[in-house]
Design an enzyme around this catalytic site. Structure first.
Site, PDB file in Angstrom:
ATOM      1  N   CYS A 129      32.771  48.929  11.277  1.00 16.76           N
ATOM      2  CA  CYS A 129      33.063  50.039  12.200  1.00 16.76           C
ATOM      3  C   CYS A 129      32.259  50.011  13.504  1.00 16.76           C
ATOM      4  CB  CYS A 129      32.927  51.387  11.502  1.00 16.76           C
ATOM      5  SG  CYS A 129      31.269  51.747  10.910  1.00 16.76           S
TER       6      CYS A 129
ATOM      7  N   CYS B  75      36.503  50.819   9.481  1.00 15.49           N
ATOM      8  CA  CYS B  75      35.614  49.948   8.704  1.00 15.49           C
ATOM      9  C   CYS B  75      36.307  48.683   8.217  1.00 15.49           C
ATOM     10  CB  CYS B  75      35.026  50.713   7.521  1.00 15.49           C
ATOM     11  SG  CYS B  75      34.126  52.192   8.040  1.00 15.49           S
TER      12      CYS B  75
ATOM     13  N   LYS C 242      30.551  56.647  -1.716  1.00 11.11           N
ATOM     14  CA  LYS C 242      30.400  57.117  -0.348  1.00 11.11           C
ATOM     15  C   LYS C 242      31.543  58.067  -0.022  1.00 11.11           C
ATOM     16  CE  LYS C 242      30.058  55.514   4.413  1.00 11.11           C
ATOM     17  NZ  LYS C 242      29.864  54.363   5.304  1.00 11.11           N
TER      18      LYS C 242
ATOM     19  N   ARG D 277      27.399  58.547  13.935  1.00  6.71           N
ATOM     20  CA  ARG D 277      28.517  57.913  14.660  1.00  6.71           C
ATOM     21  C   ARG D 277      28.288  57.964  16.167  1.00  6.71           C
ATOM     22  NH1 ARG D 277      33.532  59.932  10.876  1.00  6.71           N
ATOM     23  NH2 ARG D 277      32.774  58.867   8.996  1.00  6.71           N
TER      24      ARG D 277
ATOM     25  N   GLU E 136      33.747  54.552  -9.390  1.00  2.00           N
ATOM     26  CA  GLU E 136      33.293  53.688  -8.290  1.00  2.00           C
ATOM     27  C   GLU E 136      31.955  53.027  -8.639  1.00  2.00           C
ATOM     28  OE1 GLU E 136      34.547  52.566  -5.622  1.00  2.00           O
ATOM     29  OE2 GLU E 136      36.129  53.890  -4.933  1.00  2.00           O
TER      30      GLU E 136
ATOM     31  N   LYS F  80      26.077  58.659  -1.348  1.00  2.00           N
ATOM     32  CA  LYS F  80      25.919  59.064   0.046  1.00  2.00           C
ATOM     33  C   LYS F  80      26.972  60.074   0.426  1.00  2.00           C
ATOM     34  CE  LYS F  80      26.367  57.043   4.592  1.00  2.00           C
ATOM     35  NZ  LYS F  80      26.916  55.956   5.338  1.00  2.00           N
TER      36      LYS F  80
HETATM   37  C1  PBG Z   1      29.094  52.594   8.445  1.00  2.00           C
HETATM   38  C2  PBG Z   1      28.081  53.607   8.073  1.00  2.00           C
HETATM   39  C3  PBG Z   1      28.075  54.990   8.338  1.00  2.00           C
HETATM   40  C4  PBG Z   1      26.847  55.465   7.877  1.00  2.00           C
HETATM   41  C5  PBG Z   1      26.166  54.394   7.316  1.00  2.00           C
HETATM   42  N1  PBG Z   1      26.953  53.254   7.433  1.00  2.00           N
HETATM   43  C6  PBG Z   1      29.027  55.843   9.059  1.00  2.00           C
HETATM   44  C7  PBG Z   1      30.385  56.079   8.541  1.00  2.00           C
HETATM   45  O1  PBG Z   1      30.761  55.686   7.435  1.00  2.00           O
HETATM   46  O2  PBG Z   1      31.147  56.655   9.309  1.00  2.00           O
HETATM   47  C8  PBG Z   1      26.353  56.877   7.998  1.00  2.00           C
HETATM   48  C9  PBG Z   1      24.881  57.052   7.986  1.00  2.00           C
HETATM   49  C10 PBG Z   1      24.404  58.391   8.427  1.00  2.00           C
HETATM   50  O3  PBG Z   1      25.176  59.330   8.730  1.00  2.00           O
HETATM   51  O4  PBG Z   1      23.171  58.536   8.502  1.00  2.00           O
HETATM   52  N2  PBG Z   1      30.269  52.618   7.746  1.00  2.00           N
END
Ligand code: PBG
Length: 321
Positions: A119, A127, A192, A202, A230, A245
């Site tokens: 991404c 992604c 996630k 972002r 998952e 997460k």
């Molecule tokens: C990339 C990614 C993201 C985060 C970690 N790796 C953003 C998303 O999935 O949009 C978020 C980390 C954070 O908010 O601290 N895919």
């Protein structure tokens, strides 16, 4: 007779003696952002106290974290250019690859982890690669494997796929093994969620999707049983560590995954969780440091063995006092 649990709360020494959860600087992985340039340390507006580093300054930051006892960093890159496939993510001279080898060169013992995702590198901000307006799972796997392999070659101890494509842990494991990187581990973002708590990140990583959202690949916040599925899949595919997460709004998930997992469980205390505490602290509405420590303790108490947090440095300062 009254039963008196308060006896165990009477003095600080007694409370210390019976405390069930202890945070340690060894629990932390500090996320860092790296971009091209020299001598750069540019504040990230959505995340006060966090910076965009260049390769030279990120090494200095890693040294400071290491000196505080923090064992590990996870790196996110801001590329020089973006395209439909995110090709700068697997460039041997890519920004993350450079940062990994610079940090490992100076601090060979520090555990360096890399975020593996497209991404930040795609012009559409998704992604994976887009086919017929949708993120194509299987076509993305090969690109993620390619990216992970260049991180391993640069010296990463773990690669951390955060894309949520199906089958990516196995695809990455196979690619690493085929090139004799059997010692490079996989910390998978197994669980996630499609969360609005990633907003400040972002902005920082310039990785917002240009159309639609991520709910076709990241998980529905309403689901818990699916999280177990998952987690199990990623363990079967060979993940060495699995992650949940965000952290704070998903403490129940951390607990349930901890109970089922045979590998260490990490939790990502994400950008939105950080930004909320910082903003309220700056307004004087909360005691920021106390809220920070309470939040991190609750994530550990929920069952996280490892915590990825932008608070790592600040919390280490308090824990080392
Ligand atoms: C990339 C990614 C993201 C985060 C970690 N790796 C953003 C998303 O999935 O949009 C978020 C980390 C954070 O908010 O601290 N895919």
């Amino acid at each position: 007779m009254i039963i008196r649990p308060r006896r165990l709360r009477r003095t600080s020494a007694i409370r210390d003696m019976v405390r069930e959860t202890t945070l340690s600087v060894k629990d932390f992985i500090a996320p860092l952002f790296v971009k091209y340039g020299q001598g750069e340390k540019e504040p990230i507006s959505t995340m006060p106290g966090q910076y965009h580093f260049s390769v030279d300054t990120i090494v200095k930051e890693a040294e400071e974290l290491w000196a505080l006892g923090i064992p590990s960093v996870i790196l996110f890159g801001l590329p020089d250019k973006k395209d439909a496939e995110g090709s700068r993510s697997w460039a041997e001279d890519g920004i993350v690859q450079q940062a990994v080898s610079a940090i490992k060169g100076r601090l060979p013992e520090m555990a360096v982890i890399t975020d593996v995702c497209l991404c930040e590198y795609t012009d559409h901000g998704h992604c994976g690669v887009i086919k017929d307006g949708k993120v194509d799972n299987d076509a993305t796997l090969e690109l993620l494997a390619r990216q992970a392999l260049t991180h391993a070659k640069a010296g990463a101890d773990f690669v951390a796929p955060s894309d949520m494509m199906d089958g990516r842990v196995a695809a990455i494991r196979n690619a690493l093994d085929a090139e004799n990187y059997q010692d490079t581990g996989i910390l998978s973002y197994a669980v996630k969620y499609a969360s609005a708590f990633y907003g400040p990140f972002r902005e920082a990583a310039d990785s917002a999707p240009q159309f639609g959202d991520r709910s076709g690949y990241q998980m529905d916040p309403a689901n818990a049983i699916e999280a177990l599925k998952e987690a199990e899949l990623d363990m079967e595919e060979g993940a060495d560590i699995i992650m949940v997460k965000p952290a704070m709004p998903y403490l129940d998930i951390i607990r349930r995954v901890r109970e089922l997992s045979l590998v260490p469980v990490a939790a990502y205390n994400v950008s939105g969780e950080y930004a909320m505490v910082k903003a309220a602290g700056m307004k004087g509405w909360i005691d920021e440091k106390k809220v920070m420590m309470e939040m991190l303790t609750s994530i550990k108490r929920a069952g996280a063995d490892i915590i990825l947090t932008y608070f790592a440095k600040e919390a280490a300062g308090i824990l080392n006092q």
